[in-house]
Design a protein around this motif. Sequence first.
Motif, PDB file in Angstrom:
ATOM      1  N   GLY A 107      26.976  30.567  43.986  1.00  0.00           N
ATOM      2  CA  GLY A 107      26.528  31.948  43.935  1.00  0.00           C
ATOM      3  C   GLY A 107      25.064  32.071  44.306  1.00  0.00           C
ATOM      4  N   TRP A 162      40.453  32.962  42.469  1.00  0.00           N
ATOM      5  CA  TRP A 162      39.095  33.449  42.275  1.00  0.00           C
ATOM      6  C   TRP A 162      39.176  34.864  41.717  1.00  0.00           C
ATOM      7  N   ARG A 188      36.573  38.071  39.797  1.00  0.00           N
ATOM      8  CA  ARG A 188      35.197  38.506  39.617  1.00  0.00           C
ATOM      9  C   ARG A 188      35.137  39.605  38.566  1.00  0.00           C
ATOM     10  N   ARG A 213      37.836  42.267  34.687  1.00  0.00           N
ATOM     11  CA  ARG A 213      37.931  41.140  35.607  1.00  0.00           C
ATOM     12  C   ARG A 213      39.028  41.429  36.628  1.00  0.00           C
ATOM     13  N   VAL A 226      40.412  38.249  43.251  1.00  0.00           N
ATOM     14  CA  VAL A 226      39.802  38.289  44.576  1.00  0.00           C
ATOM     15  C   VAL A 226      40.698  37.586  45.596  1.00  0.00           C
ATOM     16  N   ASP A 244      30.301  43.981  46.024  1.00  0.00           N
ATOM     17  CA  ASP A 244      30.814  42.637  45.755  1.00  0.00           C
ATOM     18  C   ASP A 244      30.004  41.952  44.653  1.00  0.00           C
ATOM     19  N   TYR A 255      31.526  35.607  39.560  1.00  0.00           N
ATOM     20  CA  TYR A 255      32.762  35.099  40.153  1.00  0.00           C
ATOM     21  C   TYR A 255      33.231  33.879  39.361  1.00  0.00           C
ATOM     22  N   TYR A 256      34.523  33.874  39.050  1.00  0.00           N
ATOM     23  CA  TYR A 256      35.133  32.792  38.285  1.00  0.00           C
ATOM     24  C   TYR A 256      36.283  32.175  39.081  1.00  0.00           C
ATOM     25  N   CYS A 257      36.464  30.872  38.925  1.00  0.00           N
ATOM     26  CA  CYS A 257      37.700  30.275  39.407  1.00  0.00           C
ATOM     27  C   CYS A 257      38.563  29.934  38.189  1.00  0.00           C
ATOM     28  N   GLY A 266      31.311  31.074  35.203  1.00  0.00           N
ATOM     29  CA  GLY A 266      31.104  31.958  36.333  1.00  0.00           C
ATOM     30  C   GLY A 266      29.870  31.603  37.125  1.00  0.00           C
TER      31      GLY A 266
END
Length: 125
Positions: free
Chosen positions: A8, A35, A37, A44, A47, A89, A93-95, A118
């Motif tokens: 990020g 993914w 966000r 949440r 994506v 945007d 962001y999380y995976c 994140g």
Amino acid sequence: VQLQASGGGSVQAGGSLRLSCATSGLTFSTWAVGWFRQAPGKEREFVAGFGRSGTNTYYADSAKGRFAISRATGENTAHLQMNSLRPDDTAVYYCAASRSVITSSIGDPRFYHNWGQGTQVTVSS
């Protein structure tokens, strides 16, 4: 299972970023990796992601044509290439990974039980 997101940063509108999700304890052929966000004050949202087959990819409408998900199997790492970034945007962001999510629920965060920390993405106008 562990996931760690990175990559990020802060960019201007129209710029690009490449996020990475390093994983351990899972295999892409049997786990879905997605993914998500979350922007301040918002829920949440999905994506992009891989299904449990490890080959099918899925994108939110907001990501189609601008973002691309890929994976480096030998490294157990998933990437999210984000181009033409816009101020909306901006988010953390999380995976996440799931061994049980089905295609119809691929975008539902409730079906993912393994999350990485994140990484902040900030897009300025």
